[in-house]
Enzyme design. Structure first.
Site, PDB file in Angstrom:
ATOM      1  N   GLY A 138       0.838  -1.186   0.000  1.00  0.00           N
ATOM      2  CA  GLY A 138       0.000   0.000   0.000  1.00  0.00           C
ATOM      3  C   GLY A 138       0.876   1.240   0.000  1.00  0.00           C
ATOM      4  O   GLY A 138       2.054   1.180   0.387  1.00  0.00           O
ATOM      5  N   GLN A 187       3.095   9.946   1.166  1.00  0.00           N
ATOM      6  CA  GLN A 187       4.412   9.304   1.273  1.00  0.00           C
ATOM      7  C   GLN A 187       5.337   9.657   0.103  1.00  0.00           C
ATOM      8  O   GLN A 187       6.542   9.414   0.192  1.00  0.00           O
ATOM      9  CB  GLN A 187       4.263   7.779   1.360  1.00  0.00           C
ATOM     10  CG  GLN A 187       3.665   7.302   2.669  1.00  0.00           C
ATOM     11  CD  GLN A 187       3.529   5.795   2.687  1.00  0.00           C
ATOM     12  OE1 GLN A 187       2.555   5.270   2.175  1.00  0.00           O
ATOM     13  NE2 GLN A 187       4.502   5.102   3.238  1.00  0.00           N
ATOM     14  N   CYS A 202       5.979  -0.440   7.165  1.00  0.00           N
ATOM     15  CA  CYS A 202       5.627   0.737   6.374  1.00  0.00           C
ATOM     16  C   CYS A 202       6.835   1.104   5.525  1.00  0.00           C
ATOM     17  O   CYS A 202       7.962   1.096   6.028  1.00  0.00           O
ATOM     18  CB  CYS A 202       5.269   1.892   7.303  1.00  0.00           C
ATOM     19  SG  CYS A 202       4.839   3.419   6.448  1.00  0.00           S
ATOM     20  N   LEU A 203       6.595   1.448   4.272  1.00  0.00           N
ATOM     21  CA  LEU A 203       7.719   1.805   3.392  1.00  0.00           C
ATOM     22  C   LEU A 203       8.426   3.073   3.872  1.00  0.00           C
ATOM     23  O   LEU A 203       9.573   3.317   3.502  1.00  0.00           O
ATOM     24  CB  LEU A 203       7.232   1.995   1.956  1.00  0.00           C
ATOM     25  CG  LEU A 203       6.676   0.734   1.272  1.00  0.00           C
ATOM     26  CD1 LEU A 203       6.216   1.069  -0.143  1.00  0.00           C
ATOM     27  CD2 LEU A 203       7.703  -0.391   1.254  1.00  0.00           C
ATOM     28  N   HIS A 222      -4.279   1.600   7.794  1.00  0.00           N
ATOM     29  CA  HIS A 222      -2.891   2.058   7.774  1.00  0.00           C
ATOM     30  C   HIS A 222      -2.712   3.177   6.736  1.00  0.00           C
ATOM     31  O   HIS A 222      -2.123   4.227   7.035  1.00  0.00           O
ATOM     32  CB  HIS A 222      -1.971   0.871   7.468  1.00  0.00           C
ATOM     33  CG  HIS A 222      -0.519   1.226   7.345  1.00  0.00           C
ATOM     34  ND1 HIS A 222       0.438   0.770   8.228  1.00  0.00           N
ATOM     35  CD2 HIS A 222       0.153   1.999   6.442  1.00  0.00           C
ATOM     36  CE1 HIS A 222       1.619   1.260   7.875  1.00  0.00           C
ATOM     37  NE2 HIS A 222       1.473   2.004   6.794  1.00  0.00           N
ATOM     38  N   GLU A 223      -3.233   2.931   5.515  1.00  0.00           N
ATOM     39  CA  GLU A 223      -3.022   3.926   4.446  1.00  0.00           C
ATOM     40  C   GLU A 223      -3.788   5.221   4.730  1.00  0.00           C
ATOM     41  O   GLU A 223      -3.268   6.317   4.485  1.00  0.00           O
ATOM     42  CB  GLU A 223      -3.427   3.348   3.093  1.00  0.00           C
ATOM     43  CG  GLU A 223      -2.622   2.128   2.642  1.00  0.00           C
ATOM     44  CD  GLU A 223      -1.119   2.290   2.787  1.00  0.00           C
ATOM     45  OE1 GLU A 223      -0.603   3.420   2.628  1.00  0.00           O
ATOM     46  OE2 GLU A 223      -0.448   1.285   3.084  1.00  0.00           O
ATOM     47  N   HIS A 226      -2.105   7.617   7.018  1.00  0.00           N
ATOM     48  CA  HIS A 226      -1.089   8.463   6.378  1.00  0.00           C
ATOM     49  C   HIS A 226      -1.688   9.806   5.928  1.00  0.00           C
ATOM     50  O   HIS A 226      -1.012  10.833   5.968  1.00  0.00           O
ATOM     51  CB  HIS A 226      -0.490   7.765   5.155  1.00  0.00           C
ATOM     52  CG  HIS A 226       0.604   6.785   5.472  1.00  0.00           C
ATOM     53  ND1 HIS A 226       1.798   7.177   6.038  1.00  0.00           N
ATOM     54  CD2 HIS A 226       0.703   5.454   5.272  1.00  0.00           C
ATOM     55  CE1 HIS A 226       2.584   6.102   6.178  1.00  0.00           C
ATOM     56  NE2 HIS A 226       1.943   5.050   5.729  1.00  0.00           N
TER      57      HIS A 226
HETATM   58 NI    NI Z   1       2.769   3.127   5.579  1.00  0.00          NI
END
Ligand code: NI
Length: 177
Positions: free
Chosen positions: A47, A52, A100-101, A142-143, A146
């Protein structure tokens, strides 16, 4: 195709609240969504939120199919979601390990609503309205966090359950996903 740089925790842009998209089905929105898919694929994520990659707009993408990061997670259909809204359903939160990236190499045990309904729009402007559970529900939460400037460590109840993925294998409560 454009792979963008994924911002990492500590970059203040990850703490900003994103603004809604005013024009659905626009060239700019479609380009943003393409960049999100390309970047998510290049980084091997499940995701990604527009914030991000430094774009403070309410757009997320996610898809789970044979992810090496989450090998046991159930499949989640590839979804680009614009101006999402979450509507949690009654029931307890459940905890599971997330990464998380923007926080590479780390994992934390994060409580999330087990079931929820979410609404929003496709990039083309069609309404989205789904009831989901399990990993699908987790990824959406989660997304969407952000988009409100929230990274998952803020959700961890006990920071002993946060650490480097390579070290957590021996952690008492760590069940590899
Ligand atoms: Ni993330």
């Amino acid at each position: 195709m454009a792979v963008r740089e994924v911002l990492r925790m500590g970059d203040p842009r990850l703490l900003e609240e994103a603004a809604p998209i005013a024009d659905l089905d626009s060239e700019g929105l479609h380009g943003l969504v393409r960049d999100l898919w390309d970047t998510m694929a290049a980084y091997g994520g499940v995701g990604l939120a527009a914030t991000q990659i430094g774009v403070p707009r309410r757009v997320v993408v996610f898809a789970v199919a044979d992810s090496p990061r989450y090998p046991d997670a159930e499949a989640v259909p590839a979804t680009a979601l614009v101006n999402p809204a979450l509507h949690p359903m009654p029931g307890d939160k459940e905890e599971a390990w997330e990464g998380c990236l923007s926080i590479p190499g780390m994992r934390g045990l994060v409580p999330r609503y087990a079931q929820l309904r979410y609404t929003g729009f496709t990039p083309e402007g069609d309404p989205v309205d789904r009831e989901v559970s399990g990993f699908h529900a987790r990824v959406v939460q989660h997304e969407c966090d952000h988009l409100d400037g929230i990274l998952y460590p803020r959700r961890i109840r006990d920071l002993r359950n946060f650490g480097f993925e390579a070290e957590l294998v021996g952690h008492p409560s760590h069940v590899p996903e």
